[in-house]
Motif scaffolding. Structure first.
Motif, mmCIF file in Angstrom:
data_model
loop_
_atom_site.group_PDB
_atom_site.id
_atom_site.type_symbol
_atom_site.label_atom_id
_atom_site.label_comp_id
_atom_site.label_asym_id
_atom_site.label_seq_id
_atom_site.Cartn_x
_atom_site.Cartn_y
_atom_site.Cartn_z
ATOM 1 N N GLU A 1 1.003 -1.131 -0.170
ATOM 2 C CA GLU A 1 -0.003 -0.048 -0.039
ATOM 3 C C GLU A 1 0.730 1.274 0.190
ATOM 4 O O GLU A 1 1.591 1.467 1.088
ATOM 5 N N THR A 2 0.682 1.962 -1.058
ATOM 6 C CA THR A 2 1.542 3.258 -1.157
ATOM 7 C C THR A 2 0.846 4.198 -2.060
ATOM 8 O O THR A 2 -0.269 3.701 -2.503
ATOM 9 N N ASP A 3 1.162 5.294 -2.233
ATOM 10 C CA ASP A 3 0.599 6.355 -3.104
ATOM 11 C C ASP A 3 0.353 6.270 -4.771
ATOM 12 O O ASP A 3 -0.312 6.360 -5.293
ATOM 13 N N GLU A 4 1.781 5.751 -4.958
ATOM 14 C CA GLU A 4 2.304 5.726 -6.442
ATOM 15 C C GLU A 4 3.081 4.464 -6.784
ATOM 16 O O GLU A 4 3.723 4.014 -6.001
ATOM 17 N N TYR A 5 3.078 4.106 -7.993
ATOM 18 C CA TYR A 5 3.433 2.827 -8.333
ATOM 19 C C TYR A 5 4.300 3.068 -9.773
ATOM 20 O O TYR A 5 3.469 3.754 -10.628
ATOM 21 N N PHE A 6 5.322 2.488 -9.945
ATOM 22 C CA PHE A 6 5.892 2.285 -11.343
ATOM 23 C C PHE A 6 5.039 0.883 -11.921
ATOM 24 O O PHE A 6 5.064 -0.093 -11.345
ATOM 25 N N LEU A 7 4.877 1.042 -13.241
ATOM 26 C CA LEU A 7 4.337 -0.162 -14.019
ATOM 27 C C LEU A 7 5.247 -0.145 -15.610
ATOM 28 O O LEU A 7 5.320 0.918 -16.140
ATOM 29 N N CYS A 8 5.660 -1.290 -15.735
ATOM 30 C CA CYS A 8 6.320 -1.730 -17.243
ATOM 31 C C CYS A 8 6.133 -2.981 -17.594
ATOM 32 O O CYS A 8 5.834 -3.928 -16.698
ATOM 33 N N ASN A 9 6.432 -3.227 -18.738
ATOM 34 C CA ASN A 9 6.494 -4.695 -19.265
ATOM 35 C C ASN A 9 7.598 -5.396 -18.715
ATOM 36 O O ASN A 9 8.598 -5.071 -18.146
ATOM 37 N N PHE A 10 7.313 -6.739 -18.570
ATOM 38 C CA PHE A 10 8.290 -7.805 -18.032
ATOM 39 C C PHE A 10 9.181 -8.233 -19.185
ATOM 40 O O PHE A 10 8.170 -8.582 -20.217
ATOM 41 N N ILE A 11 10.028 -8.135 -19.571
ATOM 42 C CA ILE A 11 11.181 -8.729 -20.463
ATOM 43 C C ILE A 11 11.639 -10.032 -20.223
ATOM 44 O O ILE A 11 12.525 -9.904 -19.138
ATOM 45 N N ASP A 12 11.560 -11.199 -20.837
ATOM 46 C CA ASP A 12 12.084 -12.320 -20.294
ATOM 47 C C ASP A 12 13.465 -12.240 -20.964
ATOM 48 O O ASP A 12 13.619 -12.221 -22.600
ATOM 49 N N TYR A 13 14.591 -12.145 -20.302
ATOM 50 C CA TYR A 13 15.902 -12.153 -20.807
ATOM 51 C C TYR A 13 16.770 -13.214 -20.498
ATOM 52 O O TYR A 13 18.087 -13.175 -20.492
ATOM 53 N N SER A 14 16.049 -14.486 -19.993
ATOM 54 C CA SER A 14 16.942 -15.690 -19.855
ATOM 55 C C SER A 14 17.552 -16.277 -20.979
ATOM 56 O O SER A 14 17.184 -15.959 -22.241
ATOM 57 N N ALA B 1 26.045 -10.736 -12.329
ATOM 58 C CA ALA B 1 25.226 -11.817 -11.324
ATOM 59 C C ALA B 1 24.522 -12.632 -12.347
ATOM 60 O O ALA B 1 23.862 -12.358 -13.190
ATOM 61 N N THR B 2 24.617 -14.070 -11.975
ATOM 62 C CA THR B 2 23.746 -14.710 -12.600
ATOM 63 C C THR B 2 22.554 -15.698 -11.817
ATOM 64 O O THR B 2 23.236 -15.859 -10.596
ATOM 65 N N SER B 3 21.577 -15.801 -12.019
ATOM 66 C CA SER B 3 20.711 -16.547 -11.275
ATOM 67 C C SER B 3 19.436 -17.251 -12.198
ATOM 68 O O SER B 3 19.387 -16.961 -13.239
ATOM 69 N N LYS B 4 18.734 -18.078 -11.293
ATOM 70 C CA LYS B 4 17.426 -18.581 -12.114
ATOM 71 C C LYS B 4 16.415 -17.904 -11.914
ATOM 72 O O LYS B 4 15.335 -18.297 -12.628
ATOM 73 N N HIS B 5 16.480 -16.639 -11.096
ATOM 74 C CA HIS B 5 15.386 -15.891 -10.879
ATOM 75 C C HIS B 5 15.374 -14.654 -11.794
ATOM 76 O O HIS B 5 16.602 -14.261 -11.627
ATOM 77 N N TRP B 6 14.485 -14.232 -12.192
ATOM 78 C CA TRP B 6 14.386 -13.032 -13.256
ATOM 79 C C TRP B 6 15.009 -11.675 -12.433
ATOM 80 O O TRP B 6 15.573 -10.924 -12.824
#
Length: 416
Positions: A259-272, A296-301
């Protein structure tokens, strides 16, 4: 460094963020240090250096409320804190203009310049006019460390006029810092060839709730945006409350949690990549010249270096990949040199961090651009010796930039 708690005395100097962050990265327990300083403050409660040191420790320990209260007490006593040159002789004195607040809200320059022959002067501005309260110490160059945020906008606007006729050269002029805002950065960089910078929108909570309720359609309201999307609070840092949202139902659940006043929103780009790995780079531009900080390398986006498992014993392959990328960074520049040059030309930032990746089709995927990213050479040498040379290149580039700006700056005689 590991004996830092033994060296803290009631007359201890201001230590900054670097030594405490180093201990944290080395998985050292900072609680004994916090207790040590608390005990010293019982005898010397009006010691601003001790208050600021403890503020840093408490924030790293995850207690920002206490940390910021300690900082507030310290700033009532004084607003200038100095980290001297390691040798006592400084090549230059740099005045870093800071905003009161969280450690993520200012450029942590002492982390990069740790061990260098420079004097760092941290001047904490007032949060409202008059912005400067204490006398300004003598210095050879100034740098704006304040991050972009709605809260800091009046301060940055005031600094723009104040620093326009400053008596020494200024690094990261305040009028350019606004471009690091996520919406501004996406508009600025999205059209650049070779760059994938997902268009980012700033929404009030009511607008996001309308999307979650199905009252408005995502793709119709925000051109080019479709599920899955990334959502985060406006002034969040280090991935706090950042989530990938797959549907309107999931968006409604997110709003219940965050819960907050403002949010950023954008597309998710799959870069795997083909192995399903996500790889994120941190790059620094110093007057447009690119240097690698880490990979850094990870299995999570959602990757942060500290949670990507890069320090784990079984992460040897990850470290080998990072070492190759750091030792052969020229290959990255060959692929993305034009894009990196465009970022510098469009932002006009002397010193700028870039969190980025490479898309499946070879574009430079921009997550964030900012001048307050942590850049350091503090990782354990036994596992990360390959980082020493690339990190020193960043230090040398920064020193060269500063020294050249000082030499080229008009003297008083030329101005008269």
């Amino acid at each position: 460094m590991n004996n830092i708690s033994d060296n803290l005395t009631p007359t201890s100097r201001f230590l900054g963020l670097a030594p405490f962050l180093r201990l944290s990265l080395d998985d050292q327990d900072l609680m004994p240090i916090a207790q040590n300083i608390f005990q010293q403050l019982e005898e010397d409660s009006a010691n601003p250096e001790l208050l600021m040191n403890l503020s840093m420790v408490m924030q790293i320990l995850g207690d920002p409320k206490v940390g910021l209260e300690l900082q507030k007490q310290a700033l009532l006593l004084k607003r200038t804190y100095v980290i001297p040159s390691v040798t006592g002789k400084a090549k230059y004195r740099l005045l870093l203009l800071m905003a009161p607040g969280d450690i993520a809200e200012n450029t942590p320059l002492d982390c990069l310049m740790e061990g260098e022959e420079v004097e760092l002067i941290f001047y904490y501005l007032s949060e409202e006019a008059p912005w400067f309260i204490d006398p300004i110490p003598e210095h050879d160059v100034a740098m704006v460390g304040v991050c972009e945020s709605a809260h800091h906008k009046p301060m940055l606007e005031a600094l723009t006029e104040t620093l326009r006729h400053w008596q020494v050269p200024v690094i990261n002029a305040p009028e350019y810092i606004g471009v690091t805002d996520r919406t501004c950065a996406s508009r600025l960089l999205n059209p650049v060839p070779g760059i994938e910078a997902p268009m980012t929108f700033l929404l009030e909570r009511t607008s996001l709730a309308e999307l979650a309720a199905g009252e408005t359609v995502l793709s119709e309201k925000y051109e080019g945006v479709r599920f899955p999307i990334l959502v985060r609070p406006r002034d969040s840092h280090a991935g706090r409350d950042l989530e990938k949202v797959e549907s309107t139902e999931a968006l409604a659940q997110y709003l219940e949690k965050v819960e907050t006043d403002e949010y950023f929103l954008c597309n998710f780009i799959d870069y795997s990549d083909e192995q399903g790995d996500f790889k994120k780079f941190r790059i620094v531009l110093v007057e447009g010249n690119a240097y690698i900080c880490h990979k850094a390398t990870s299995k999570h986006w959602m990757i942060h270096y500290v949670n990507a498992g890069m320090l784990d014993e079984e992460a040897e392959i990850k470290r080998q990949d990072e070492a190759y990328s750091m030792m052969h960074f020229n290959e990255f520049i060959e692929r993305h040199g034009d894009a990196l040059k465009s970022i510098y030309e469009k932002t006009k930032m002397d010193y700028l961090g870039i969190d980025c990746a490479e898309t499946k089709d070879g574009q430079l995927l921009i997550f964030e651009i900012d001048h307050v990213m942590v850049v350091h050479g503090m990782d354990p040498v036994d596992k990360f010796a390959y980082k020493l040379q690339p990190t020193q290149k960043i230090k040398d580039a920064f020193n060269t930039m500063v020294e050249n700006k000082i030499k080229a700056f008009p003297s008083d005689e030329n101005n008269s």
